[in-house]
Design a protein around this motif. Structure first.
Motif, short mmCIF file in Angstrom:
data_model
loop_
_atom_site.label_atom_id
_atom_site.label_comp_id
_atom_site.label_asym_id
_atom_site.label_seq_id
_atom_site.Cartn_x
_atom_site.Cartn_y
_atom_site.Cartn_z
N SER A 197 44.38 52.71 123.07
CA SER A 197 45.13 51.71 122.30
C SER A 197 45.92 50.80 123.22
O SER A 197 46.04 49.58 122.97
N GLU A 198 46.42 51.35 124.33
CA GLU A 198 47.13 50.51 125.30
C GLU A 198 46.18 49.51 125.96
O GLU A 198 46.57 48.38 126.27
N LEU A 202 32.58 62.85 128.14
CA LEU A 202 33.86 62.20 127.81
C LEU A 202 34.00 60.89 128.59
O LEU A 202 34.46 59.89 128.05
N LYS A 203 33.54 60.90 129.84
CA LYS A 203 33.61 59.67 130.64
C LYS A 203 32.75 58.58 130.00
O LYS A 203 33.14 57.41 129.96
N THR A 204 31.57 58.95 129.50
CA THR A 204 30.69 57.98 128.84
C THR A 204 31.36 57.38 127.61
O THR A 204 31.31 56.17 127.39
N ALA A 205 32.00 58.24 126.80
CA ALA A 205 32.68 57.75 125.61
C ALA A 205 33.85 56.85 125.97
O ALA A 205 34.10 55.83 125.31
N TRP A 206 34.58 57.20 127.01
CA TRP A 206 35.70 56.37 127.48
C TRP A 206 35.19 55.01 127.93
O TRP A 206 35.75 53.97 127.55
N GLU A 207 34.14 55.00 128.74
CA GLU A 207 33.63 53.73 129.27
C GLU A 207 33.07 52.83 128.17
O GLU A 207 33.25 51.60 128.22
N ALA A 208 32.41 53.41 127.18
CA ALA A 208 31.90 52.62 126.06
C ALA A 208 33.06 52.01 125.28
O ALA A 208 32.99 50.84 124.85
N SER A 209 34.13 52.77 125.11
CA SER A 209 35.30 52.28 124.39
C SER A 209 35.98 51.15 125.15
O SER A 209 36.41 50.14 124.57
N VAL A 210 36.07 51.31 126.47
CA VAL A 210 36.66 50.26 127.31
C VAL A 210 35.80 49.00 127.27
O VAL A 210 36.32 47.87 127.20
N ASP A 267 36.98 48.72 113.93
CA ASP A 267 38.43 48.77 113.71
C ASP A 267 39.23 48.99 114.97
O ASP A 267 40.22 48.32 115.23
N SER A 268 38.81 49.97 115.79
CA SER A 268 39.55 50.28 117.02
C SER A 268 38.64 51.02 117.98
O SER A 268 37.68 51.68 117.57
N VAL A 269 38.95 50.91 119.25
CA VAL A 269 38.13 51.63 120.23
C VAL A 269 38.46 53.12 120.21
O VAL A 269 37.68 53.94 120.67
#
Length: 434
Positions: free
Chosen positions: A409-410, A242-250, A210-212
């Motif tokens: 989201s951005e 947190l960096k890992t989660a951010w990078e996976a989302s990106v 649905d969303s990152v």
């Protein structure tokens, strides 16, 4: 934050009956002293919540009113928790307009215990300290003030799994068996790789997830330390998890795996029935939400499998009584009953909210759900709950998470460069924290 469950209700009712006698007896003496139980006494208890706790849907208010003649329960609720919390803060500051019972999301409970303990009732004065052994240790501790105050009773916890559409996966040529999928996406890298395979043959205009932002929230929910460390220091900018989660989302955004839908938005709600995404990282309370949005046409099309990367927790709530409440003792009696093991078991059976009561957890272990293709949700979420880390909770957990997911989201909706989005997240957090 909450759900729906019709499976094995007969078994759950048997468990509830076994517990009912002792629990009602335990509640009986307190209830007999309430205004509603005095000759001619009547009381209207107001309950203000966010999301869907499921009490009305499971018939618990009606049951309580029947057990307590003279009591009427009136509930108000706000779908978006952020809007709810903002309104609650305004009313707490002014001292007016507060309900007898207020819901508190787990991401806000540290704010209550560390900054607002003087605005909520210490439930020990009504005997709540005798309930400690009824709840999971971490759930109880999180609502305990620095001087031992009991500032809320736990409703549910948010053990995490992966909900998915079997029909969409089948059309894309992917396996649909929950055990096989759990093996293929045992890691988040495996989950993203499977998503890329899905995208290559995706039916219609459907996306992998649905969303990152939801991906980020689930991944960070697998960590003991997220935004604060055990000493209370902010660590979110330097936390490698947190960096890992951010990078996976990106990465998911860059690979075009997301439907780019903000959770809780009208478009997101409509997407459940439209089949706009194939997978949804889901805490237990999300099951009921899926049922409510997808409706009867979604029955049998959804399934549940173990989560990539191990167990985690997202969400869970508390019921608290403000000091400005009009009917404090009666409010305590209500929340004591609503959070008792047999009521938590009923809520899981109806809504999917996974119990924080240790007795109820044992009761629901064998629960399956026909809506979700007969998935053994009691075992899947029960195993996740047992393995989930005891999380460090900070005062601004929810606000920090919101700023990060706003930034993501951005990235996915506006094509903003991840580096710029990260800077925006930092500015947003700084403004939030003041």
């Amino acid at each position: 934050m909450p759900l729906t469950r019709a499976a094995t209700q007969a078994a759950l009712r048997l468990g509830a009956v076994a517990l009912a006698g002792s629990l009602l007896a335990a509640c009986g003496s307190g209830a007999s002293d309430s205004a509603a139980d005095k000759p001619g006494g009547k009381v209207t208890l107001t309950v203000d919540l966010f999301g869907s706790f499921g009490y009305k849907e499971a018939g618990l208010y009606a049951e309580y009113e029947k057990l307590h003649p003279g009591v009427t329960i009136k509930q108000t609720d706000t779908e978006d928790e952020a809007d709810y919390w903002k309104s609650l803060q305004t009313r707490l500051a002014g001292g007016g307009g507060l309900a007898d019972v207020q819901g508190v999301e787990v991401g806000r409970i540290a704010s209550v215990t560390q900054q607002q303990a003087d605005r909520f009732e210490d439930l020990r004065k009504y005997g709540a300290d005798g309930l400690k052994n009824q709840f999971a240790e971490a759930k109880w501790a999180a609502a305990t003030g620095k001087n031992g105050e009991v500032l809320g009773l736990g409703t549910d916890v948010g053990p995490e799994a992966m909900c998915y559409r079997t029909d969409l996966l089948k059309q894309a040529g992917l396996p649909t068996d929950r055990d096989e999928l759990a093996e293929k996406w045992s890691t988040w890298d495996g989950y993203l790789e499977l998503g890329k395979q899905y995208k290559a043959k995706a039916p219609g205009k459907s996306a992998w997830l649905d969303s990152v932002g939801s991906l980020f929230s689930i991944m960070i929910g697998q960590e003991e330390e997220r935004y604060y460390d055990a000493s209370g220091a902010l660590i979110w900018e330097t936390n490698p998890a947190l960096k890992t989660a951010w990078e996976a989302s990106v990465e998911a955004s860059g690979a075009g795996l997301s439907a780019k839908l903000d959770q809780w938005s009208p478009q997101w709600n409509q997407a459940f029935a439209a089949g706009s995404f194939a997978t949804l990282p889901c805490p237990a309370w999300m099951l009921g939400y899926i049922k409510g949005q997808a409706g009867e046409t979604g029955k049998g099309k959804w399934d549940v499998a173990a989560l990539p990367g191990g167990a985690g927790n997202w969400g869970g709530s508390y019921l608290a009584v403000p000091k400005a409440a009009k009917n404090k003792k009666e409010a305590y009696e209500l929340i004591k009953w609503l959070t008792a093991p047999e009521q938590q078991a009923k809520i899981f059976a109806k809504q999917g909210n996974f119990p924080s009561s240790t007795g109820a957890i044992a009761e629901v272990a064998g629960t399956t759900d026909p809506y979700f293709s007969g998935a053994p949700i009691g075992k899947i979420f029960g195993d996740a709950a047992k393995a989930a880390p005891v999380q460090v909770l900070g005062v601004h957990d929810q606000n920090i998470n919101q700023q990060i997911t706003n930034a993501l989201s951005e990235v996915e909706r506006k094509g903003l460069a991840p580096e710029k989005a990260w800077e925006n997240a930092k500015k947003g957090v700084a403004n939030t924290l003041g």
